[in-house]
Design a protein around this motif. Structure first.
Motif, mmCIF file in Angstrom:
data_model
loop_
_atom_site.group_PDB
_atom_site.id
_atom_site.type_symbol
_atom_site.label_atom_id
_atom_site.label_comp_id
_atom_site.label_asym_id
_atom_site.label_seq_id
_atom_site.Cartn_x
_atom_site.Cartn_y
_atom_site.Cartn_z
ATOM 1 N N ALA A 9 7.704 -21.161 -3.851
ATOM 2 C CA ALA A 9 9.040 -20.532 -3.836
ATOM 3 C C ALA A 9 9.167 -19.588 -2.640
ATOM 4 C CB ALA A 9 9.288 -19.782 -5.142
ATOM 5 N N GLY A 10 8.118 -18.823 -2.351
ATOM 6 C CA GLY A 10 8.131 -17.943 -1.181
ATOM 7 C C GLY A 10 8.206 -18.735 0.112
ATOM 8 N N GLN A 67 9.505 -21.754 0.497
ATOM 9 C CA GLN A 67 10.853 -22.322 0.603
ATOM 10 C C GLN A 67 11.851 -21.260 1.066
ATOM 11 O OE1 GLN A 67 12.409 -23.909 -3.053
ATOM 12 N NE2 GLN A 67 13.991 -25.059 -2.000
ATOM 13 N N TYR A 68 11.728 -20.053 0.534
ATOM 14 C CA TYR A 68 12.607 -18.960 0.967
ATOM 15 C C TYR A 68 12.410 -18.690 2.463
ATOM 16 C CZ TYR A 68 15.064 -14.521 1.031
ATOM 17 O OH TYR A 68 15.945 -13.510 1.321
ATOM 18 N N LEU A 110 14.113 -21.386 4.571
ATOM 19 C CA LEU A 110 15.572 -21.309 4.542
ATOM 20 C C LEU A 110 16.144 -20.069 5.218
ATOM 21 C CD1 LEU A 110 16.206 -22.531 0.889
ATOM 22 C CD2 LEU A 110 16.543 -23.810 3.018
ATOM 23 N N ASN A 111 15.367 -18.977 5.305
ATOM 24 C CA ASN A 111 15.923 -17.706 5.760
ATOM 25 C C ASN A 111 15.273 -17.120 7.008
ATOM 26 O OD1 ASN A 111 17.915 -17.075 3.549
ATOM 27 N ND2 ASN A 111 16.067 -17.430 2.361
ATOM 28 N N SER A 156 11.550 -9.519 1.382
ATOM 29 C CA SER A 156 12.280 -10.478 0.541
ATOM 30 C C SER A 156 11.371 -11.593 0.044
ATOM 31 C CB SER A 156 13.447 -11.080 1.322
ATOM 32 O OG SER A 156 14.378 -10.095 1.654
ATOM 33 N N ILE A 157 10.516 -12.104 0.911
ATOM 34 C CA ILE A 157 9.596 -13.166 0.505
ATOM 35 C C ILE A 157 8.616 -12.646 -0.549
ATOM 36 C CG2 ILE A 157 7.744 -14.702 1.278
ATOM 37 C CD1 ILE A 157 9.246 -14.847 3.983
ATOM 38 N N VAL A 204 10.313 -12.586 -3.836
ATOM 39 C CA VAL A 204 10.437 -13.930 -4.402
ATOM 40 C C VAL A 204 9.126 -14.355 -5.057
ATOM 41 C CG1 VAL A 204 10.711 -16.371 -3.809
ATOM 42 C CG2 VAL A 204 12.296 -14.692 -2.894
#
Length: 188
Positions: A56-57, A59-60, A63-64, A79-80, A83
């Motif tokens: 999940a981290g 993928q974040y 994307l960002n 932010s990561i 997540v």
């Protein structure tokens, strides 16, 4: 009462006593096996959750982090880390997120701390090594070629760990193990 009937009833009582003794011998063996299966299952599930949190981290990050810079790197790392921390509940894992060998957020027991050099987020690196022990190499100002092959880029590394405590410590195989999972993501 007929003598044959008395012998059958006596044999039946004797057999029920034997079954109780056999049951008393077999149940502890099954309980030990069941406890082992439960411990292995719980450990595998915890490893799966840890893997999903790192995914999940990652993928974040993909994307960002397309245009990560020295001014946005620390916020991205934070932010990561959030997540990863919240993927399976609040503050369940310890993790470290490094954005391009610069801005770093380390979360230990739910407490985050920031470090690293923000200016490194503007540089490009040729990351080498293996999972969990990456080497950043030389910093480049542009996407130069890496030896033996490839091109320098911007990366985010995520490393997470979870302290697994077994249900039953009789096996001494999984006694208070720490599970680890990590990923390196090229974001630019």
């Amino acid at each position: 009462m007929h003598p044959i009937l008395r012998r059958l009833l006596a044999a039946k009582r004797a057999n029920s006593g034997i079954a109780a003794v056999e049951f008393a011998f077999i149940v502890p063996i099954f309980l030990v096996l069941f406890a082992g299966i439960a411990d292995v299952s719980q450990m595998l599930y915890a490893y799966y959750e840890l893997d999903q949190a790192v995914a999940a981290g990652s993928q974040y990050a993909v994307l960002n982090a397309a245009n990560v810079t020295s001014t946005t790197g620390a916020a991205l790392a934070s932010s990561i880390a959030t997540v990863v921390e919240n993927a399976n509940g609040s503050a369940w894992t310890n993790d470290t997120v490094v954005v391009n060998n610069g801005p770093t957020v380390t979360v230990t027991n739910g407490t985050a701390s920031s470090s690293g050099t923000a200016a490194n987020a503007d540089k490009y690196y040729c990351i080498t090594g293996s999972q969990g022990s990456w080497t950043w190499g030389t910093a480049y100002t542009s996407q130069s070629s890496c030896s033996p092959s490839g091109t320098a880029g911007k990366y985010v590394t995520i490393t997470a760990s979870y302290s697994y405590v077994p249900l039953v410590g009789i096996y001494h195989v999984f006694t208070n193990s720490t599970l680890h999972q990590s990923a390196a993501v090229r974001v630019q």
